[in-house]
Scaffold this active site. Sequence first.
Site, PDB file in Angstrom:
ATOM      1  N   TRP A  66       0.818  -1.212   0.000  1.00  0.00           N
ATOM      2  CA  TRP A  66       0.000   0.000   0.000  1.00  0.00           C
ATOM      3  C   TRP A  66       0.851   1.261   0.000  1.00  0.00           C
ATOM      4  CZ3 TRP A  66      -4.466  -1.009  -1.764  1.00  0.00           C
ATOM      5  CH2 TRP A  66      -5.052  -2.257  -1.513  1.00  0.00           C
TER       6      TRP A  66
ATOM      7  N   ASP B 248      -1.250   6.713   6.416  1.00  0.00           N
ATOM      8  CA  ASP B 248      -2.390   5.892   6.035  1.00  0.00           C
ATOM      9  C   ASP B 248      -2.600   4.903   7.177  1.00  0.00           C
ATOM     10  OD1 ASP B 248      -4.171   4.049   5.037  1.00  0.00           O
ATOM     11  OD2 ASP B 248      -2.979   3.500   3.281  1.00  0.00           O
TER      12      ASP B 248
ATOM     13  N   LYS C  18     -11.992  -1.582   7.996  1.00  0.00           N
ATOM     14  CA  LYS C  18     -11.312  -2.535   8.872  1.00  0.00           C
ATOM     15  C   LYS C  18     -11.815  -2.399  10.318  1.00  0.00           C
ATOM     16  CE  LYS C  18      -8.448  -4.148   5.710  1.00  0.00           C
ATOM     17  NZ  LYS C  18      -8.799  -3.348   4.529  1.00  0.00           N
TER      18      LYS C  18
END
Length: 325
Positions: free
Chosen positions: A66, A136, A160
């Site tokens: 990511w 992030d 999440k």
Amino acid sequence: MELSHRSKEYEEVHQSAINHLKQLLNIPDNYQVLFLQGGASLQFSMLPLQFLKKGKVANYILTGAWSEKALKEAKLIGETKIAASTKENQYKSIPTLSDIQLNNNDAYVHLTSNNTIFGTQWTEFPDISHAPLIADMSSDILSRPIDISKFGLIYAGAQKNLGPSGVTVAIIRDDLLNENVDHVPTMLRYQTHAETNSLYHTPPTFAIYMLNEVLSWVNQQGGVKEIEKQNIEKAKLIYDAIDESEGFYKGHAEKEARSLMNITFNLPNEEQNKRFLTKAKELGFVGLNGHRSVGGCRASTYNAVPMEACIALREFMDSYRKEHS
């Protein structure tokens, strides 16, 4: 779902979610909470559009897939550098603070706090004073207390720990909202959403309603400190099964970099991986397959995963090992 986002009824839900988030994460008064769309993936482009000016460099710390994707998008906007990377050891670790290379012309320094694919997580964040530290936190926000004041901007897709997919939370320091962004499309400006309390256009109202419900649940659990305690206990059950298996299970992440959210491991060979996952599925365990890019197994222990599920997985891992080792 049918309420107008301009209605008094929805306004109460919207503001309640903001207030809950401020309370649970102890967000200082000089930060704004924004509800955006497009997931973390849109943030990969949105933040360099705002902050990566000519003559400046976006500095990225690479710890997994990511962070690589975030860097890729920034390269489309302007000049970038890699402050540190653990790619050479298959992203099994997190860079040490002394490994991070900073520059006087950094526009910002970016990191990914938890790496879902490789099962690593930052335990200590760098102190950055010359440029905003941007994170992030999609996969571990609300899983543990964090010092918001270390960061200029935190962003997180909800799916999440915060709620269902559809809303992205951004926590941004006020001074960063003073940037000149005349070149940025209106919808991609943080200022646009800050000035309108995230109501410039129709927000994902049902996702924000669910976010507010999840935040209420976290509060009922005893807050983020209690959630962290539970997460440590849940993860320990599974890591102990790995560590006590005499090598039958092999964790991907180095011990000091282990994630509390994503526990990645392999069995002695690929055939055993397949047998283990097949048997686990028969017993009702869902989502234990490792990410398609790395294979193996991955147990995700996000906030909503109950202790009972982790106990059951530990017992299954122990019994499978005794039967097949």
